[in-house]
Design an enzyme around this catalytic site. Structure first.
Site, PDB file in Angstrom:
ATOM      1  CD  GLU A   6       0.461  -1.132   3.004  1.00 55.88           C
ATOM      2  OE1 GLU A   6       1.511  -0.938   3.771  1.00 55.88           O
ATOM      3  OE2 GLU A   6       0.156  -2.263   2.692  1.00 55.88           O
ATOM      4  CG  ASP A   7       0.115   4.410  -2.802  1.00 55.71           C
ATOM      5  OD1 ASP A   7       1.075   3.616  -3.182  1.00 55.71           O
ATOM      6  OD2 ASP A   7      -0.713   4.849  -3.497  1.00 55.71           O
ATOM      7  CG  MET A   8       4.225   7.414   3.254  1.00 53.74           C
ATOM      8  SD  MET A   8       5.524   8.826   2.982  1.00 53.74           S
ATOM      9  CE  MET A   8       6.895   7.630   2.556  1.00 53.74           C
TER      10      MET A   8
END
Length: 408
Positions: free
Chosen positions: A229-231
């Protein structure tokens, strides 16, 4: 009939294995996970097989120096324990004058040149020993006795200098698996480095390593996960599956009690990362995680802004969408690291809820095929994802927040 020639590795095994087992207090055990490697090199014989490299199909030199030899193994465990001893004999082609790259000072790593040596480090696996030994055996099978005697002394001349010995101890990799949660935004999954500086508030990998490294005492840890998942995206629900591969761990096997201790330590650290079901597993789990990746389903919750006010009709239209296939060109934000391809992905279902007091915002729950870029599905990525929320609602849309609710 004459017996076939005995490989040097087997001869050395038969000659020395019994003495080495007695000296080390070990017995043979092929299932063991501990190996002790003895590497013997001799600086005065490095040119004996150089002529073989000139023949068609000759053994190519290794970068940083030549190397030849025969591997052999003895595996064992002491006192009913599960240990292994692996003794690999080889002659090393020395390029370093008074120091051979297979001999080291106490602070050197095994398989690397000493700081006082002039050559580069050279690490060779047991599998590479076997492959190169087989390559050399195949080459010698095509050499006539006359050609061999032309280039070599038969029998070999007696050497006057001693061989050099190095010893290394290693375990086969240890694997820990579990599910991680990411409660805080601003944490990347793995360290995000720009000009060798880490950006953000840390990483999931980094927080796991902080807890695991002191206990596992491994040469190297490797983080493997089922997707990412993205930051700025949280990982909720049951968590995302992951595996930690520990190379040459000094703490093996890892007990159930230690796994529970490590899990509690991480969950109580208030670092924004949580773990559940941490346990010791076999290497086959890594392959299982990647099986059927694109067939898996993932559940998301997003806060979406639209340029127009959304009423009941628009919310119902969104919620009626089922099995919508979208074509996603590689997003602009990842073009620097992913090839430009159009990937079909399926939005299995959506459910839209109004945000009280502001008709420009909705809470959007999605169930999608794994690998779907949710942010791009919402804003369209300059028309690179079609259809998208902008085309469905006939207005501009932007994603404000995103959470992974679960991974199927």
């Amino acid at each position: 009939p004459a017996l076939p020639p005995c490989p040097l590795g087997k001869a050395l095994h038969w000659r020395f294995s019994h003495h080495l087992q007695q000296a080390l207090g070990l017995k043979e055990d092929p299932s063991s996970d501990l190996s002790i490697t003895l590497t013997v090199s001799h600086m005065g014989t490095e040119g004996e097989a150089a002529w073989l490299r000139e023949r068609p199909g000759g053994v190519p030199p290794r970068e940083g120096g030549n190397k030849r030899g025969r591997p052999w193994e003895v595996r064992g465990g002491a006192g009913g324990g599960n240990k292994k001893t692996c003794f690999a004999f080889e002659k090393g082609a020395c390029q370093h004058g008074t120091r051979c790259k297979f001999v080291h000072s106490q602070k050197d790593s095994v398989g690397k040149a000493s700081e006082s040596g002039s050559g580069q480090g050279l690490e060779v696996s047991a599998e590479e020993h076997r492959q190169r030994g087989q390559q050399l055996a195949n080459l010698l099978s095509n050499v006539s006795e006359e050609e061999f005697r032309k280039h070599n002394t038969v029998p070999p001349a007696q050497v006057s200098s001693a061989s050099l010995l190095s010893v290394s101890v290693a375990r086969t990799p240890t694997y820990l698996a579990g599910y991680y949660h990411k409660w805080a935004r601003g944490l990347s999954q793995t360290p995000w480095l720009i000009d060798d500086e880490e950006h953000g508030d840390g990483s999931v990998e980094g927080e796991l390593y902080k807890v695991l490294e002191p206990h596992l005492r491994a040469d190297k840890l490797k983080f493997i996960s089922a997707g990412r998942e993205d930051m700025d995206v949280r990982m909720l629900g049951k968590g995302r599956p992951f595996v930690i591969e520990a190379t040459n761990s000094r703490c093996a096997p890892v007990s159930k009690e230690l796994c529970e201790k490590l899990e509690s330590q991480l969950n109580e650290s208030d670092c924004g990362v949580g773990v559940r079901s941490l346990c010791s597993v076999s290497s086959s789990v890594c392959a299982l995680m990647r099986e059927g990746e694109t067939e898996k389903k993932k559940m998301y919750r997003a806060v979406v802004w639209s340029s127009k006010k959304l009423g009941e009709d628009e919310l119902n239209m969104i919620s009626d969408v089922k099995e919508l296939v979208v074509d996603q060109n590689t997003p602009v934000r990842v073009l620097h690291r992913r090839s430009p391809l159009i990937r079909p992905r399926t939005i299995h279902s959506m459910q839209a809820q109004a945000v009280p007091g502001n008709p420009h915002y909705i809470v959007l729950d999605l169930t999608t095929q794994a690998g779907t870029y949710i942010k791009e599905f919402v804003h369209g990525d300059f028309g690179r994802t079609v259809p998208n929320m902008c085309t469905l609602l006939d207005c501009e849309c932007e994603i404000i927040q995103l959470d992974v609710r679960d991974v199927d």
